[in-house]
Design a protein around this motif. Structure first.
Motif, PDB file in Angstrom:
ATOM      1  N   GLU A  37       0.852  -1.181   0.000  1.00 25.78           N
ATOM      2  CA  GLU A  37       0.000   0.000   0.000  1.00 25.78           C
ATOM      3  C   GLU A  37       0.888   1.231   0.000  1.00 25.78           C
ATOM      4  O   GLU A  37       1.744   1.377   0.866  1.00 25.78           O
ATOM      5  CB  GLU A  37      -0.908   0.029   1.241  1.00 25.78           C
ATOM      6  N   ASP A  38       0.700   2.099  -0.989  1.00 28.25           N
ATOM      7  CA  ASP A  38       1.408   3.378  -1.034  1.00 28.25           C
ATOM      8  C   ASP A  38       0.433   4.469  -0.666  1.00 28.25           C
ATOM      9  O   ASP A  38      -0.569   4.683  -1.364  1.00 28.25           O
ATOM     10  CB  ASP A  38       1.967   3.638  -2.435  1.00 28.25           C
ATOM     11  N   ILE A  39       0.694   5.160   0.443  1.00 26.92           N
ATOM     12  CA  ILE A  39      -0.134   6.275   0.880  1.00 26.92           C
ATOM     13  C   ILE A  39       0.781   7.490   0.989  1.00 26.92           C
ATOM     14  O   ILE A  39       1.537   7.634   1.953  1.00 26.92           O
ATOM     15  CB  ILE A  39      -0.809   5.984   2.236  1.00 26.92           C
ATOM     16  N   GLU A  40       0.749   8.329  -0.030  1.00 31.22           N
ATOM     17  CA  GLU A  40       1.688   9.439  -0.136  1.00 31.22           C
ATOM     18  C   GLU A  40       1.017  10.642  -0.774  1.00 31.22           C
ATOM     19  O   GLU A  40       0.056  10.504  -1.528  1.00 31.22           O
ATOM     20  CB  GLU A  40       2.892   9.047  -1.020  1.00 31.22           C
ATOM     21  N   PHE A  82      -4.018  -0.754  -8.180  1.00 30.03           N
ATOM     22  CA  PHE A  82      -5.339  -0.120  -8.126  1.00 30.03           C
ATOM     23  C   PHE A  82      -5.188   1.252  -7.482  1.00 30.03           C
ATOM     24  O   PHE A  82      -4.671   1.368  -6.372  1.00 30.03           O
ATOM     25  CB  PHE A  82      -6.304  -0.992  -7.323  1.00 30.03           C
ATOM     26  N   ILE A  83      -5.592   2.295  -8.187  1.00 31.83           N
ATOM     27  CA  ILE A  83      -5.519   3.651  -7.654  1.00 31.83           C
ATOM     28  C   ILE A  83      -6.778   3.899  -6.819  1.00 31.83           C
ATOM     29  O   ILE A  83      -7.858   4.148  -7.359  1.00 31.83           O
ATOM     30  CB  ILE A  83      -5.417   4.709  -8.769  1.00 31.83           C
ATOM     31  N   GLU A  84      -6.634   3.806  -5.507  1.00 35.69           N
ATOM     32  CA  GLU A  84      -7.780   4.046  -4.636  1.00 35.69           C
ATOM     33  C   GLU A  84      -8.092   5.540  -4.538  1.00 35.69           C
ATOM     34  O   GLU A  84      -9.248   5.948  -4.461  1.00 35.69           O
ATOM     35  CB  GLU A  84      -7.509   3.481  -3.242  1.00 35.69           C
ATOM     36  N   LYS A  85      -7.035   6.361  -4.579  1.00 34.74           N
ATOM     37  CA  LYS A  85      -7.224   7.804  -4.455  1.00 34.74           C
ATOM     38  C   LYS A  85      -6.058   8.526  -5.109  1.00 34.74           C
ATOM     39  O   LYS A  85      -4.913   8.103  -4.985  1.00 34.74           O
ATOM     40  CB  LYS A  85      -7.315   8.182  -2.974  1.00 34.74           C
ATOM     41  N   GLY A  86      -6.343   9.624  -5.816  1.00 37.72           N
ATOM     42  CA  GLY A  86      -5.283  10.423  -6.414  1.00 37.72           C
ATOM     43  C   GLY A  86      -5.373  10.489  -7.923  1.00 37.72           C
ATOM     44  O   GLY A  86      -6.134   9.752  -8.550  1.00 37.72           O
ATOM     45  N   ASN A  87      -4.596  11.357  -8.497  1.00 38.36           N
ATOM     46  CA  ASN A  87      -4.506  11.474  -9.953  1.00 38.36           C
ATOM     47  C   ASN A  87      -3.172  12.090 -10.332  1.00 38.36           C
ATOM     48  O   ASN A  87      -2.486  12.682  -9.495  1.00 38.36           O
ATOM     49  CB  ASN A  87      -5.674  12.313 -10.504  1.00 38.36           C
ATOM     50  N   ASN A 144      -9.791   4.867  -9.067  1.00 36.01           N
ATOM     51  CA  ASN A 144     -10.417   3.635  -9.574  1.00 36.01           C
ATOM     52  C   ASN A 144      -9.760   3.077 -10.837  1.00 36.01           C
ATOM     53  O   ASN A 144     -10.267   2.111 -11.418  1.00 36.01           O
ATOM     54  CB  ASN A 144     -11.919   3.819  -9.821  1.00 36.01           C
ATOM     55  N   ASP A 145      -8.625   3.631 -11.248  1.00 36.55           N
ATOM     56  CA  ASP A 145      -7.888   3.048 -12.367  1.00 36.55           C
ATOM     57  C   ASP A 145      -7.167   1.780 -11.905  1.00 36.55           C
ATOM     58  O   ASP A 145      -6.736   1.677 -10.745  1.00 36.55           O
ATOM     59  CB  ASP A 145      -6.855   4.029 -12.923  1.00 36.55           C
ATOM     60  N   ILE A 146      -7.041   0.821 -12.818  1.00 32.06           N
ATOM     61  CA  ILE A 146      -6.305  -0.417 -12.553  1.00 32.06           C
ATOM     62  C   ILE A 146      -5.292  -0.624 -13.668  1.00 32.06           C
ATOM     63  O   ILE A 146      -5.652  -0.625 -14.845  1.00 32.06           O
ATOM     64  CB  ILE A 146      -7.249  -1.628 -12.461  1.00 32.06           C
ATOM     65  N   PHE A 147      -4.027  -0.795 -13.287  1.00 28.91           N
ATOM     66  CA  PHE A 147      -2.945  -0.930 -14.258  1.00 28.91           C
ATOM     67  C   PHE A 147      -2.150  -2.212 -14.010  1.00 28.91           C
ATOM     68  O   PHE A 147      -1.984  -2.633 -12.866  1.00 28.91           O
ATOM     69  CB  PHE A 147      -1.983   0.258 -14.172  1.00 28.91           C
ATOM     70  N   LYS A 183      -3.416   7.234  -2.843  1.00 29.34           N
ATOM     71  CA  LYS A 183      -3.327   5.879  -2.303  1.00 29.34           C
ATOM     72  C   LYS A 183      -3.394   4.863  -3.424  1.00 29.34           C
ATOM     73  O   LYS A 183      -4.272   4.929  -4.285  1.00 29.34           O
ATOM     74  CB  LYS A 183      -4.459   5.626  -1.299  1.00 29.34           C
ATOM     75  N   MET A 184      -2.465   3.920  -3.418  1.00 30.05           N
ATOM     76  CA  MET A 184      -2.391   2.878  -4.432  1.00 30.05           C
ATOM     77  C   MET A 184      -2.159   1.536  -3.760  1.00 30.05           C
ATOM     78  O   MET A 184      -1.303   1.402  -2.884  1.00 30.05           O
ATOM     79  CB  MET A 184      -1.273   3.181  -5.428  1.00 30.05           C
ATOM     80  N   LEU A 185      -2.937   0.533  -4.159  1.00 28.07           N
ATOM     81  CA  LEU A 185      -2.770  -0.835  -3.670  1.00 28.07           C
ATOM     82  C   LEU A 185      -2.154  -1.658  -4.796  1.00 28.07           C
ATOM     83  O   LEU A 185      -2.651  -1.625  -5.920  1.00 28.07           O
ATOM     84  CB  LEU A 185      -4.114  -1.429  -3.254  1.00 28.07           C
ATOM     85  N   SER A 186      -1.115  -2.425  -4.491  1.00 24.31           N
ATOM     86  CA  SER A 186      -0.399  -3.140  -5.548  1.00 24.31           C
ATOM     87  C   SER A 186      -0.026  -4.560  -5.141  1.00 24.31           C
ATOM     88  O   SER A 186       0.184  -4.857  -3.966  1.00 24.31           O
ATOM     89  CB  SER A 186       0.885  -2.396  -5.934  1.00 24.31           C
ATOM     90  N   LEU A 187       0.064  -5.414  -6.159  1.00 21.24           N
ATOM     91  CA  LEU A 187       0.613  -6.763  -6.024  1.00 21.24           C
ATOM     92  C   LEU A 187       1.844  -6.857  -6.911  1.00 21.24           C
ATOM     93  O   LEU A 187       1.829  -6.359  -8.045  1.00 21.24           O
ATOM     94  CB  LEU A 187      -0.408  -7.816  -6.456  1.00 21.24           C
TER      95      LEU A 187
END
Length: 294
Positions: free
Chosen positions: A32-35, A52-57, A72-75, A96-100
């Motif tokens: 989880e990246d929260i920056e 998954f971009i939970e928040k930000g642009n 809500n983008d998924i890359f 905020k970004m969640l990643s695997l």
């Protein structure tokens, strides 16, 4: 803060220019990246990344292509595909970004070659250019939220479900060609310096002579160097970056005229801006604003 939740005993995944050393005994990494600003240095790593971009642009640079990212983008970013997330610093709140992260051999050299995984083989071939999931993302997003509190086994099952959903989803490539180059640290630092300078100063005049000095090369040597490594000229890259920056302003609530946006993005005249914008986006700036205004 960066929160690393690992399936194995891994304390930190070190990030270097264009390279992330593979951790020992690594299987699957959930991060989880929260920056306010994501890690924005251009880099590449062996691991395939699903984010998954939970928040930000902001602006997303992958391989030879510049695009944008939003909530809500998924890359999917393929193995050793150079990339950088440049957050919009004007927002003033955390992104905020969640990643695997994983490799094709994380679970055994031939794990994904088993017949049981035949229906997801397209995921790996398509990921080499990077992917953006376009529609029907609700189920995928729900799976990412479940990752937070999942056990190691549950996270592994969710991971396989996420890959399956992406394999069946409508996607578009993030770069225009399969990227097979793995740079040395020295070469990586040079390209990172060039990209960072360009991204930070795209709104100003940048000459080939100036950017060649930044790269510590002659003008002609730099032009050949950049084209060989990105599959496009530096001027094309700079133009696309400026157009993407203009798109961010056009989509915002800021009431600038088209001419003001052109100059804010680094174009010195409105006619050139309109022409280049249509070449890149296939619509005029005015039409883009009407269809994308928030």
């Amino acid at each position: 803060m960066n929160i690393f939740v690992l399936l194995t005993n891994l304390s930190y995944m070190k990030v270097l220019p264009f390279k992330i050393p593979k951790p020992e005994n690594n299987a699957l990494i959930y991060q989880e990246d929260i920056e306010v600003v994501f890690y924005d240095q251009l880099h590449q790593h062996d691991e395939i990344q699903i984010s998954f971009i939970e928040k930000g642009n902001g602006t997303l640079l992958v391989g030879d292509k510049i695009s944008s990212y939003a909530e809500n983008d998924i890359f999917i970013i393929g193995s050793n595909l150079p990339h950088a997330f440049k957050s919009d610093k004007n927002v003033g709140t955390n992104s905020k970004m969640l990643s695997l992260f994983f490799t094709t051999s994380s679970f055994g050299e031939h794990f994904f070659e088993l017949r049981e995984f035949a229906e997801i083989t397209t995921f790996f071939s398509k990921s080499m250019q990077g992917l953006a999931v376009k529609i029907n993302k609700t189920e995928l997003i729900n799976s990412f939220y479940k990752l937070k509190k999942a056990t190691k086994l549950e996270r592994f099952i969710l991971f396989l479900e996420i890959i399956k959903m992406i394999s069946n989803a409508e996607t578009e490539p993030l770069s225009n060609f399969v990227y097979s180059k793995i740079y040395s640290d020295i070469e990586g630092k040079r390209m990172r310096t060039v990209f960072d300078f360009t991204i930070e100063n795209a709104h100003q005049k940048i000459t080939l002579e100036e950017i060649a000095r930044i790269a510590n090369m002659t003008k002609n040597a730099f032009c050949k160097y950049f084209k060989k490594r990105t599959n496009k000229t530096y001027i094309s890259f700079l133009t696309e970056l400026r157009i993407e920056n203009a798109c961010q302003i056009l989509k915002s609530k800021e009431e600038f005229s088209i001419a003001e946006i052109a100059f804010k993005s680094g174009f010195n005249n409105i006619s050139n801006f309109n022409r280049k914008f249509k070449e890149v986006k296939n619509v005029t700036p005015f039409s883009y604003r009407l269809s994308n205004a928030i």
